[in-house]
Design a protein around this motif. Structure first.
Motif: not given
Length: 257
Positions: A1-21
């Motif tokens: 399963m891949p890791v997904e990274i979303t950058w919202w700006g500044h230091a705010t990111c969502t890391v999704t790994d193993s169905d955990v946000r």
């Protein structure tokens, strides 16, 4: 399963790994004191959804109580040890499950382990008094190992303290025309890649907020760090795949464990 990274700006990111946000340093406002968001739309309400939120240190652009208040009831929140004492507003967030952590701690959330690591940064709640809490980084370990550096300078034990990682979310700039001690600029972030040797990296903490009325003061410090990091990383750590995201953009990274 891949890791997904979303950058919202500044230091705010969502890391999704193993169905955990996992949400890092949530900041969901157009203006913060003398800072104005100059690039990227505000994160949509979907960005507020997380299983756990990580706060790296007490500065108001990283520990922002009104943004944390938007998180759903029951969200786990990890903050530096001593933060609720130093920031009374945290104690009003009774709908969140707040845990104080320090370097060396490990916290399990479903199939993830969040490992707390040191950072080299002034962890005070400026402009208030003495240190009440350490500045932290975090390593999110699931299918992959993702290092969120928070704010940090380079330090000799960085590779040893952080350990092997697949993805590094590294600050490459700031919110003003000058970076003080305890920060990474594009060049120092590229040096961090040499030390950490991740498979992939995403530059963060640049090109989002800037002081009101200072648009003409060293504007390259606002616009250039992301591209400069890509260039320097290619020279110094060519084995690392660097993904420079726009605000709200995501990347899915295959990881091999």
């Amino acid at each position: 399963m891949p890791v997904e990274i979303t950058w919202w700006g500044h230091a705010t990111c969502t890391v999704t790994d193993s169905d955990v946000r996992v949400l890092t340093d949530p900041l969901f406002v157009r203006r913060l004191a003398h800072l104005r968001r100059r690039r990227g739309e505000l994160p949509p309400p979907g960005a507020w959804r997380a299983d756990v939120a990580l706060v790296s240190h007490l500065h108001a652009d990283h520990l922002h109580v009104p943004s944390l208040a938007r998180l759903a009831p029951g969200t786990r929140l990890l903050v530096p040890r001593g933060a609720p004492r130093a920031v009374p507003g945290l104690r009003r967030l009774a709908h969140l499950r707040v845990s104080e952590v320090a370097p060396g701690d490990e916290v399990r959330i479903a199939d993830l382990v969040v490992r707390v690591v040191p950072a080299r940064h002034d962890g005070r709640r400026l402009p208030l008094g003495p240190h009440h809490a350490p500045a932290l980084g975090y390593v999110v370990e699931g299918e992959g190992r993702t290092y969120f550096a928070g704010d940090t300078g380079l330090f000799d034990e960085m590779a040893k303290e952080v350990g092997p990682v697949d993805v590094a979310l590294l600050p490459v700039g700031g919110w003003g025309p000058y970076l003080g001690e305890g920060h990474l600029d594009a060049g120092r972030a590229a040096q961090a890649l040499v030390r950490l040797a991740p498979r992939s990296a995403v530059p963060v903490h640049y090109g989002t907020y800037w002081p009101i009325g200072m648009d003409a003061v060293r504007p390259h410090e606002f616009h250039a760090p992301g591209e400069e990091f890509v260039r320097l990383a290619a020279e110094r750590a060519p084995q690392v795949a660097v993904h420079r995201l726009g605000h709200g953009e995501s990347v899915r990274l295959e990881v091999a464990r």
